[in-house]
Structures are given as C-alpha cells and as structure tokens.
Design a protein around this motif. Structure first.
Motif, PDB file in Angstrom:
ATOM      1  N   SER A 110       1.015  -1.214   0.127  1.00  0.00           N
ATOM      2  CA  SER A 110       0.197   0.198   0.061  1.00  0.00           C
ATOM      3  C   SER A 110       1.007   1.278  -0.109  1.00  0.00           C
ATOM      4  O   SER A 110       0.640   2.246  -0.782  1.00  0.00           O
ATOM      5  CB  SER A 110      -0.640  -0.085   1.094  1.00  0.00           C
ATOM      6  N   GLU A 111       2.009   1.315   0.634  1.00  0.00           N
ATOM      7  CA  GLU A 111       3.037   2.403   0.717  1.00  0.00           C
ATOM      8  C   GLU A 111       3.541   2.445  -0.655  1.00  0.00           C
ATOM      9  O   GLU A 111       3.766   3.642  -1.184  1.00  0.00           O
ATOM     10  CB  GLU A 111       4.081   2.093   1.561  1.00  0.00           C
ATOM     11  N   ILE A 112       3.848   1.573  -1.264  1.00  0.00           N
ATOM     12  CA  ILE A 112       4.475   1.419  -2.557  1.00  0.00           C
ATOM     13  C   ILE A 112       3.741   2.036  -3.702  1.00  0.00           C
ATOM     14  O   ILE A 112       3.843   2.772  -4.432  1.00  0.00           O
ATOM     15  CB  ILE A 112       5.118  -0.073  -3.138  1.00  0.00           C
ATOM     16  N   LEU A 113       2.319   1.655  -3.662  1.00  0.00           N
ATOM     17  CA  LEU A 113       1.261   2.140  -4.478  1.00  0.00           C
ATOM     18  C   LEU A 113       1.232   3.699  -4.387  1.00  0.00           C
ATOM     19  O   LEU A 113       0.831   4.342  -5.613  1.00  0.00           O
ATOM     20  CB  LEU A 113      -0.009   1.436  -4.240  1.00  0.00           C
ATOM     21  N   GLU A 114       1.423   4.312  -3.203  1.00  0.00           N
ATOM     22  CA  GLU A 114       0.978   5.493  -3.198  1.00  0.00           C
ATOM     23  C   GLU A 114       2.251   6.613  -3.594  1.00  0.00           C
ATOM     24  O   GLU A 114       1.964   7.805  -3.766  1.00  0.00           O
ATOM     25  CB  GLU A 114       1.116   6.059  -1.597  1.00  0.00           C
ATOM     26  N   LEU A 115       3.423   6.005  -3.942  1.00  0.00           N
ATOM     27  CA  LEU A 115       4.735   6.589  -4.508  1.00  0.00           C
ATOM     28  C   LEU A 115       4.505   6.861  -5.948  1.00  0.00           C
ATOM     29  O   LEU A 115       3.726   5.979  -6.759  1.00  0.00           O
ATOM     30  CB  LEU A 115       5.721   5.821  -4.159  1.00  0.00           C
ATOM     31  N   SER A 116       5.162   8.068  -6.443  1.00  0.00           N
ATOM     32  CA  SER A 116       5.001   8.233  -7.708  1.00  0.00           C
ATOM     33  C   SER A 116       6.308   7.402  -8.554  1.00  0.00           C
ATOM     34  O   SER A 116       6.956   6.922  -7.840  1.00  0.00           O
ATOM     35  CB  SER A 116       5.316   9.857  -8.044  1.00  0.00           C
ATOM     36  N   THR A 117       6.197   7.413  -9.762  1.00  0.00           N
ATOM     37  CA  THR A 117       6.962   6.671 -10.566  1.00  0.00           C
ATOM     38  C   THR A 117       8.879   7.285 -10.053  1.00  0.00           C
ATOM     39  O   THR A 117       9.500   6.326 -10.038  1.00  0.00           O
ATOM     40  CB  THR A 117       6.898   6.672 -12.182  1.00  0.00           C
ATOM     41  N   GLU A 118       9.028   8.463 -10.080  1.00  0.00           N
ATOM     42  CA  GLU A 118      10.214   8.967  -9.777  1.00  0.00           C
ATOM     43  C   GLU A 118      10.543   8.472  -8.411  1.00  0.00           C
ATOM     44  O   GLU A 118      11.616   8.336  -8.060  1.00  0.00           O
ATOM     45  CB  GLU A 118       9.959  10.530  -9.778  1.00  0.00           C
ATOM     46  N   ARG A 162       3.560  -0.620 -13.858  1.00  0.00           N
ATOM     47  CA  ARG A 162       3.395   0.676 -14.438  1.00  0.00           C
ATOM     48  C   ARG A 162       4.098   1.015 -16.112  1.00  0.00           C
ATOM     49  O   ARG A 162       3.376   1.566 -16.619  1.00  0.00           O
ATOM     50  CB  ARG A 162       3.969   1.807 -13.597  1.00  0.00           C
ATOM     51  N   LYS A 163       5.164   0.654 -16.123  1.00  0.00           N
ATOM     52  CA  LYS A 163       5.770   0.500 -17.614  1.00  0.00           C
ATOM     53  C   LYS A 163       4.871  -0.146 -18.577  1.00  0.00           C
ATOM     54  O   LYS A 163       4.454   0.345 -19.437  1.00  0.00           O
ATOM     55  CB  LYS A 163       7.073   0.179 -17.618  1.00  0.00           C
ATOM     56  N   ALA A 164       4.257  -1.331 -17.997  1.00  0.00           N
ATOM     57  CA  ALA A 164       3.182  -2.027 -19.005  1.00  0.00           C
ATOM     58  C   ALA A 164       1.980  -1.298 -19.183  1.00  0.00           C
ATOM     59  O   ALA A 164       1.410  -1.283 -20.517  1.00  0.00           O
ATOM     60  CB  ALA A 164       3.316  -3.441 -18.290  1.00  0.00           C
ATOM     61  N   PRO A 194      20.837 -10.281  10.532  1.00  0.00           N
ATOM     62  CA  PRO A 194      20.959 -10.701   9.312  1.00  0.00           C
ATOM     63  C   PRO A 194      20.012 -10.751   8.350  1.00  0.00           C
ATOM     64  O   PRO A 194      19.993 -10.908   7.034  1.00  0.00           O
ATOM     65  CB  PRO A 194      21.664 -12.088   9.276  1.00  0.00           C
ATOM     66  N   THR A 195      18.738 -11.098   8.855  1.00  0.00           N
ATOM     67  CA  THR A 195      17.332 -11.188   8.105  1.00  0.00           C
ATOM     68  C   THR A 195      16.843  -9.837   7.337  1.00  0.00           C
ATOM     69  O   THR A 195      16.164 -10.195   6.616  1.00  0.00           O
ATOM     70  CB  THR A 195      16.323 -11.621   9.050  1.00  0.00           C
ATOM     71  N   ARG A 196      17.738  -8.700   7.784  1.00  0.00           N
ATOM     72  CA  ARG A 196      17.181  -7.358   7.298  1.00  0.00           C
ATOM     73  C   ARG A 196      17.833  -7.552   5.883  1.00  0.00           C
ATOM     74  O   ARG A 196      17.196  -6.837   4.975  1.00  0.00           O
ATOM     75  CB  ARG A 196      18.130  -6.381   8.040  1.00  0.00           C
ATOM     76  N   ILE A 197      18.751  -8.326   5.374  1.00  0.00           N
ATOM     77  CA  ILE A 197      19.204  -8.538   4.042  1.00  0.00           C
ATOM     78  C   ILE A 197      18.001  -8.860   3.150  1.00  0.00           C
ATOM     79  O   ILE A 197      17.882  -8.451   2.227  1.00  0.00           O
ATOM     80  CB  ILE A 197      20.785  -9.108   4.117  1.00  0.00           C
ATOM     81  N   THR A 198      17.755 -10.183   3.636  1.00  0.00           N
ATOM     82  CA  THR A 198      16.361 -10.471   3.092  1.00  0.00           C
ATOM     83  C   THR A 198      15.292  -9.479   2.885  1.00  0.00           C
ATOM     84  O   THR A 198      14.767  -9.439   1.681  1.00  0.00           O
ATOM     85  CB  THR A 198      15.943 -11.639   3.725  1.00  0.00           C
ATOM     86  N   LYS A 199      14.839  -8.783   3.965  1.00  0.00           N
ATOM     87  CA  LYS A 199      13.908  -7.879   4.032  1.00  0.00           C
ATOM     88  C   LYS A 199      14.081  -6.644   2.991  1.00  0.00           C
ATOM     89  O   LYS A 199      13.275  -6.343   2.128  1.00  0.00           O
ATOM     90  CB  LYS A 199      13.580  -7.277   5.194  1.00  0.00           C
ATOM     91  N   VAL A 200      15.435  -6.163   2.632  1.00  0.00           N
ATOM     92  CA  VAL A 200      15.755  -5.249   1.739  1.00  0.00           C
ATOM     93  C   VAL A 200      15.573  -5.839   0.374  1.00  0.00           C
ATOM     94  O   VAL A 200      15.030  -5.025  -0.604  1.00  0.00           O
ATOM     95  CB  VAL A 200      17.009  -4.779   2.252  1.00  0.00           C
ATOM     96  N   ARG A 201      16.186  -7.012   0.090  1.00  0.00           N
ATOM     97  CA  ARG A 201      15.968  -7.737  -0.952  1.00  0.00           C
ATOM     98  C   ARG A 201      14.675  -7.657  -1.416  1.00  0.00           C
ATOM     99  O   ARG A 201      13.980  -7.487  -2.718  1.00  0.00           O
ATOM    100  CB  ARG A 201      16.545  -8.835  -1.341  1.00  0.00           C
ATOM    101  N   LYS A 202      13.663  -8.158  -0.622  1.00  0.00           N
ATOM    102  CA  LYS A 202      12.269  -8.510  -0.853  1.00  0.00           C
ATOM    103  C   LYS A 202      11.680  -6.942  -1.371  1.00  0.00           C
ATOM    104  O   LYS A 202      10.940  -7.046  -2.168  1.00  0.00           O
ATOM    105  CB  LYS A 202      11.553  -8.848   0.020  1.00  0.00           C
ATOM    106  N   ASP A 203      12.020  -5.858  -0.517  1.00  0.00           N
ATOM    107  CA  ASP A 203      11.442  -4.448  -0.974  1.00  0.00           C
ATOM    108  C   ASP A 203      12.035  -4.129  -2.316  1.00  0.00           C
ATOM    109  O   ASP A 203      11.158  -3.355  -3.037  1.00  0.00           O
ATOM    110  CB  ASP A 203      12.198  -3.590   0.094  1.00  0.00           C
ATOM    111  N   ILE A 204      13.124  -4.052  -2.624  1.00  0.00           N
ATOM    112  CA  ILE A 204      13.846  -3.807  -4.077  1.00  0.00           C
ATOM    113  C   ILE A 204      12.939  -4.692  -5.030  1.00  0.00           C
ATOM    114  O   ILE A 204      12.494  -3.953  -5.990  1.00  0.00           O
ATOM    115  CB  ILE A 204      15.236  -4.320  -4.075  1.00  0.00           C
ATOM    116  N   ALA A 205      12.665  -6.099  -4.859  1.00  0.00           N
ATOM    117  CA  ALA A 205      11.809  -6.831  -5.801  1.00  0.00           C
ATOM    118  C   ALA A 205      10.302  -6.172  -5.746  1.00  0.00           C
ATOM    119  O   ALA A 205       9.673  -6.071  -7.109  1.00  0.00           O
ATOM    120  CB  ALA A 205      11.708  -8.214  -5.163  1.00  0.00           C
ATOM    121  N   ARG A 206       9.815  -5.767  -4.688  1.00  0.00           N
ATOM    122  CA  ARG A 206       8.478  -5.257  -4.694  1.00  0.00           C
ATOM    123  C   ARG A 206       8.461  -3.997  -5.421  1.00  0.00           C
ATOM    124  O   ARG A 206       7.418  -3.703  -6.399  1.00  0.00           O
ATOM    125  CB  ARG A 206       8.039  -5.076  -3.429  1.00  0.00           C
ATOM    126  N   LEU A 207       9.324  -3.157  -5.283  1.00  0.00           N
ATOM    127  CA  LEU A 207       9.437  -1.706  -6.099  1.00  0.00           C
ATOM    128  C   LEU A 207       9.665  -2.081  -7.403  1.00  0.00           C
ATOM    129  O   LEU A 207       9.031  -1.489  -8.303  1.00  0.00           O
ATOM    130  CB  LEU A 207      10.691  -1.017  -5.557  1.00  0.00           C
TER     131      LEU A 207
END
Length: 67
Positions: free
Chosen positions: A4-12, A60-62, A40-53
C-alpha cells in the motif's frame, strides 16, 4: 515496506527508492562480510523490498505502454 505504501509513491519516487535500497543492500552485505551484523534477516527484507519496488515499476511501464 508494504504494498500500500509502494502504490502511493510516484514513478520518480519509486526509481529513487530502488537506488536507495540497492545502496542499503550493498552496505549491509559488506558489513555482514566483514563481521556478523546484528540482524542478518534485514538483508532478506531489503532484497524483497527491492523486488516489490521493481515489480510495481514494471507494472506501471506495461500499463503506460498498453495505453
């Protein structure tokens, strides 16, 4: 970061957030290689956040390409 937080962000903002999170991931990996980090689980969380973004950016590009 929730979807829900990701959807609120603009493309930029999404692009900026991806680069910021990649920098964070690099720092975490380096810190973990030098000595064990506290959470060390923070590494996994950051990776998943990058994937979600990246997933939202791709959606949006599609959507803009199909219009």
């Amino acid at each position: 970061m929730k979807n829900s937080e990701i959807l609120e962000l603009s493309t930029e903002e999404l692009v900026a957030r991806v680069s910021e999170e990649r920098g964070t991931l690099t720092k975490l990996k380096f810190a973990h290689a030098v000595s064990a980090i506290e959470n060390p689980t923070r590494i996994t969380k950051v990776r998943k956040d990058i994937a979600r973004l990246n997933t939202e950016l791709t959606k949006r590009k599609a959507a803009s390409a199909s219009e």
